[in-house]
Design a protein around this motif. Structure first.
Motif, PDB file in Angstrom:
ATOM      1  N   SER A   9      54.437 -16.260  87.641  1.00  0.00           N
ATOM      2  CA  SER A   9      53.548 -17.050  88.157  1.00  0.00           C
ATOM      3  C   SER A   9      52.868 -15.291  88.429  1.00  0.00           C
ATOM      4  N   LYS A  10      54.542 -14.940  89.078  1.00  0.00           N
ATOM      5  CA  LYS A  10      53.974 -13.422  89.954  1.00  0.00           C
ATOM      6  C   LYS A  10      53.837 -11.971  88.855  1.00  0.00           C
ATOM      7  N   ALA A  13      49.824 -12.893  87.751  1.00  0.00           N
ATOM      8  CA  ALA A  13      49.504 -12.253  88.888  1.00  0.00           C
ATOM      9  C   ALA A  13      49.560 -10.362  88.628  1.00  0.00           C
ATOM     10  N   TYR A  16      47.569  -8.175  86.573  1.00  0.00           N
ATOM     11  CA  TYR A  16      46.253  -8.684  86.986  1.00  0.00           C
ATOM     12  C   TYR A  16      45.352  -7.489  87.797  1.00  0.00           C
ATOM     13  N   THR A 218      49.227 -14.481  93.945  1.00  0.00           N
ATOM     14  CA  THR A 218      49.696 -15.537  93.029  1.00  0.00           C
ATOM     15  C   THR A 218      49.925 -16.959  93.494  1.00  0.00           C
ATOM     16  N   THR A 221      46.408 -18.604  92.317  1.00  0.00           N
ATOM     17  CA  THR A 221      46.338 -18.204  90.841  1.00  0.00           C
ATOM     18  C   THR A 221      47.957 -19.396  89.867  1.00  0.00           C
ATOM     19  N   SER A 222      48.745 -19.080  89.924  1.00  0.00           N
ATOM     20  CA  SER A 222      49.225 -19.499  89.681  1.00  0.00           C
ATOM     21  C   SER A 222      49.213 -21.355  89.284  1.00  0.00           C
ATOM     22  N   ASN A 227      47.526 -19.286  84.423  1.00  0.00           N
ATOM     23  CA  ASN A 227      48.308 -18.350  84.047  1.00  0.00           C
ATOM     24  C   ASN A 227      47.895 -18.114  83.221  1.00  0.00           C
ATOM     25  N   LEU A 230      44.481 -15.799  83.368  1.00  0.00           N
ATOM     26  CA  LEU A 230      44.910 -14.837  83.874  1.00  0.00           C
ATOM     27  C   LEU A 230      45.385 -13.726  83.224  1.00  0.00           C
TER      28      LEU A 230
END
Length: 268
Positions: A9-10, A13, A16, A218, A221-222, A227, A230
């Protein structure tokens, strides 16, 4: 939280995140670096070191030093376009009408946070339709918990969607997070937070800011679907020139001709 999933996820992110904006009245002062080294000023702000830290992570970093209230108004509009907004808490600027420092009347009303709260209000209002925003108060003050409570009390007067997490010095809603963190000032942080050891992990060096921002964004948004969304937005943004080339202005005449001969023109 699954570490493998969070690390993935990081990555998404990080792809993005592109631009971060700072507002600090100590930026671009010629004596800031010297004061920081000689006097351990916890309010010092080294714009060069900040920009260099984010450049290493391939992020666009803009730093603004407001001189008057019109600069604050301009920053409000700029901050709406930024992925992450970082604000000083105590911003001293000239009063345009009186030509004096607004802190001259500090005995009547504490000026700390007045401009930062104005900008937060603007961002909340502009993100009311669900826009995602991470806001960090990056301050030399040693009253992190008090600042957090102040922000929450101010926001909750007109918006009941926000919650207070005093332990993390955080105010948040479903789409906005406001975090309060302390500037590092050499050895002085030990003195400032000696009696409140729970706040020592809230001190951030310049070089820590990029990874801190990525980690906190993150957290917002995780998720499997978030994900995916994003990553899709990142791909579209990174390939916007290709999309535009497929729909270039040379196609205007064929498109209008096609539309003109259709019985139902909306089908074009």
């Amino acid at each position: 939280m699954n570490n493998v999933f969070f690390e993935k996820s990081k990555e998404i992110a990080n792809e993005y995140l592109q631009n971060i904006v700072f507002l600090d009245d100590k930026a671009f002062e010629s004596n800031v670096v010297a004061d920081s080294k000689q006097n351990n000023s916890q309010h010092a702000f080294d714009s060069f070191e900040i920009s260099k830290a984010f450049a290493k992570e391939k992020k666009v970093c803009a730093v603004y030093n407001p001189l008057n209230e019109s600069d604050i108004e301009d920053f409000k509009q700029i901050s709406k376009k930024a992925d992450v907004v970082i604000l000083d808490w105590f911003i001293e600027i000239q009063n345009e009408e009186a030509g004096e420092d607004p802190t001259a009347d500090a005995d009547e009303e504490d000026p700390r946070g007045q401009y930062s709260k104005q900008i937060i209000n603007e961002l909340i209002n502009s993100s009311g339709n669900g826009g995602l925003k991470l806001i960090v108060i990056y301050t030399g003050e040693d009253i992190l918990e008090e600042i957090t409570q102040n922000i929450y009390d101010h926001i909750s007067l007109s918006n009941q969607q926000f919650e207070l997490d005093q332990n993390n010095c955080e105010v948040h809603s479903s789409n906005i997070r406001i975090l309060v963190r302390a500037k590092c000032s050499g050895d002085e942080e030990d003195k400032r937070f000696n009696q409140r050891s729970q706040l020592k992990d809230k001190i951030l060096n310049y070089e820590d800011l990029p990874s801190f921002i990525l980690n906190e964004f993150t957290i917002m948004t995780s998720g499997l679907l978030s994900n995916f969304a994003l990553l899709s937005l990142s791909i579209i943004r990174n390939n916007s020139h290709k999309v535009l080339s497929l729909f270039s202005k040379e196609l205007d005449a064929p498109y209008l001709g096609h539309k003109a001969i259709l019985p139902v023109q909306n089908d074009s």
